[in-house]
Design an enzyme around this catalytic site. Structure first.
Site, PDB file in Angstrom:
ATOM      1  N   ASP A 112      25.249   9.856-105.043  1.00 41.33           N
ATOM      2  CA  ASP A 112      25.262   8.486-104.539  1.00 41.33           C
ATOM      3  C   ASP A 112      24.644   7.610-105.618  1.00 41.33           C
ATOM      4  O   ASP A 112      23.477   7.789-106.000  1.00 41.33           O
ATOM      5  CB  ASP A 112      24.443   8.381-103.253  1.00 41.33           C
ATOM      6  CG  ASP A 112      25.097   9.102-102.079  1.00 41.33           C
ATOM      7  OD1 ASP A 112      26.324   9.307-102.136  1.00 41.33           O
ATOM      8  OD2 ASP A 112      24.387   9.460-101.130  1.00 41.33           O
ATOM      9  N   ASP A 271      32.691   8.654 -92.035  1.00 41.26           N
ATOM     10  CA  ASP A 271      31.264   8.681 -91.699  1.00 41.26           C
ATOM     11  C   ASP A 271      31.089   8.578 -90.187  1.00 41.26           C
ATOM     12  O   ASP A 271      30.901   7.485 -89.645  1.00 41.26           O
ATOM     13  CB  ASP A 271      30.522   7.516 -92.365  1.00 41.26           C
ATOM     14  CG  ASP A 271      30.517   7.601 -93.874  1.00 41.26           C
ATOM     15  OD1 ASP A 271      30.511   8.725 -94.395  1.00 41.26           O
ATOM     16  OD2 ASP A 271      30.528   6.540 -94.532  1.00 41.26           O
TER      17      ASP A 271
END
Length: 417
Positions: A112, A271
């Protein structure tokens, strides 16, 4: 592909395209100067490499994305160590004998990436998507430099590296020059597939110029990406697709990019969070009977998709999104779990099995890995094609080679160099 210059008949290499060449018998003995390497995939046996001495060498697979094995194949050809033309008959007998083998289960390292408070791109990791330190400073958690960590994971044995760009450039992704530079530098050092996600959608910049999602994706591909990952936009696309009776218009980011670059280049990142219900009839969405009861003893659940980095829930489930995006042209699903993210308690096997058992494209299990055993569990307990982790690698709690050793010990097919 040892017959094309590799070192091991059991070497695994990276294939992309679905088309392939079949061996044909040449007329009057013509073509005997050519050496062929063959690969077995399911019931299909096909030509995966051909060469004629040191003059021509062609591969169906991608040596430059096949790790050390692929680099060795290229090195052998360039140094003249590949088979000579008159070794064709010997090559045929040494062609890859992969009867009964399956595709290797992949281990993917995820980074990330976002700007910290000083404006520098850093690798970070959230706990249930919160990437700031629980201190008075409240700084963005800094776990290292993107290129350095990606290179390290490649040498550890990562099958792929995924960059998820969660920085503030999402509004104007083509202005994100630092991320493009990270891709370019990584592709010079990392010889496995690279995926990048973040901001891949149509947008209008501050000057009023409009760009399509294809424009954004093209810049990432030029920068060195092999795949792009679409997140929130894919959820909106799936909602629209279902609202319009599953009609396709060819104008969505999924359709446009898969049409131009191929389905294998389009990953959809989902997600979801677990939502419990007392009875399946409580929601018009796919539910399962769960072995993990809810807070009030509920025995059924569904997975609500979220957008905007998990901050906003949508009235659509992970199952419905997965089915929709496959039909629209996605080639792979990156399946996260907000509930498991950063917990180290293992992948959500019920979620992974629901999705991997419902689509015909590869599913990458993500969120929750805390040990090598968790990778074994997800590969033994679901139909996932790959498993992804971040924090446990960033913090050096386990090495990717340890994951693969455990997979090998449990007879799970893996690419081990």
């Amino acid at each position: 592909p040892s017959s094309a210059g590799g070192d091991s008949d059991q070497s695994r290499v990276y294939f992309v395209h679905s088309y392939h060449a079949k061996e044909a018998k040449a007329a009057n003995g013509a073509g005997s100067d050519w050496a062929l390497a063959e690969t077995q995939y399911g019931d299909s046996r096909f030509v995966s490499a051909i060469h004629n001495g040191s003059q021509v060498f062609a591969t169906q697979f991608h040596p430059e994305k096949s790790g050390k094995t692929g680099l060795k194949v290229l090195e052998n050809f360039l140094s003249g160590k590949a088979l000579k033309a008159n070794d064709a008959s010997a090559a045929a007998s040494r062609s890859v004998q992969a009867e009964g083998e399956t595709l290797a289960k992949r281990v993917i390292a995820c980074l990330d990436v976002r700007s910290n408070d000083n404006g520098d791109l850093v690798v970070t990791k959230g706990d249930q998507y919160d990437v700031r330190e629980k201190t008075d400073s409240n700084e963005v958690r800094n776990l290292g430099r993107p290129v350095d960590l990606a290179t390290q994971y490649y040498h550890w044995g990562a099958d792929e590296v995924t960059f998820l760009n969660i920085t503030g450039f999402r509004d104007f992704p083509l202005s994100d020059l630092p991320m493009l530079e990270v891709l370019k530098k990584t592709s010079e050092k990392v010889f496995v597939p690279l995926t990048v996600g973040g901001g891949i959608r149509e947008f209008t910049d501050s000057q009023g110029t409009s760009y399509t999602s294809l424009d954004v994706a093209s810049e990432y591909f030029k920068g060195g990406a092999d795949k792009i990952s679409i997140g929130s936009d894919a959820v909106y696309i799936a909602e629209d697709y279902l609202r319009n009776n599953k009609q396709k218009h060819g104008t969505t980011s999924i359709e446009q990019i898969s049409e131009r670059y191929g389905k294998q280049a389009v990953v959809v990142s989902i997600d979801p969070r677990r939502v419990y219900v007392a009875d399946p009839s409580d929601v018009p969405l796919k539910t399962i009977h769960t072995s993990i009861p809810g807070p009030n003893g509920e025995r059924y659940c569904w997975w609500e998709c979220t957008v905007k980095g998990g901050r906003e829930g949508r009235p659509i489930g992970a199952y419905e999104v997965a089915i929709a995006v496959e039909d629209l042209g996605a080639g792979e699903i990156l399946l996260n779990s907000i509930d498991r993210d950063g917990t180290g308690s293992g992948f959500d096997l019920e979620l992974v099995e629901l999705i991997s058992g419902s689509v015909n494209i590869p599913v990458i299990a993500s969120s929750g890995a805390g040990s090598t055993r968790h990778f074994v569990d997800v590969f033994e307990g679901t139909r996932a094609s790959a498993a992804l982790a971040a924090g446990i690698f960033h913090r050096k709690e386990i090495n990717i080679s340890e994951v693969k050793d455990d997979m090998k010990a449990n007879r799970i097919p893996a690419r081990i160099e």
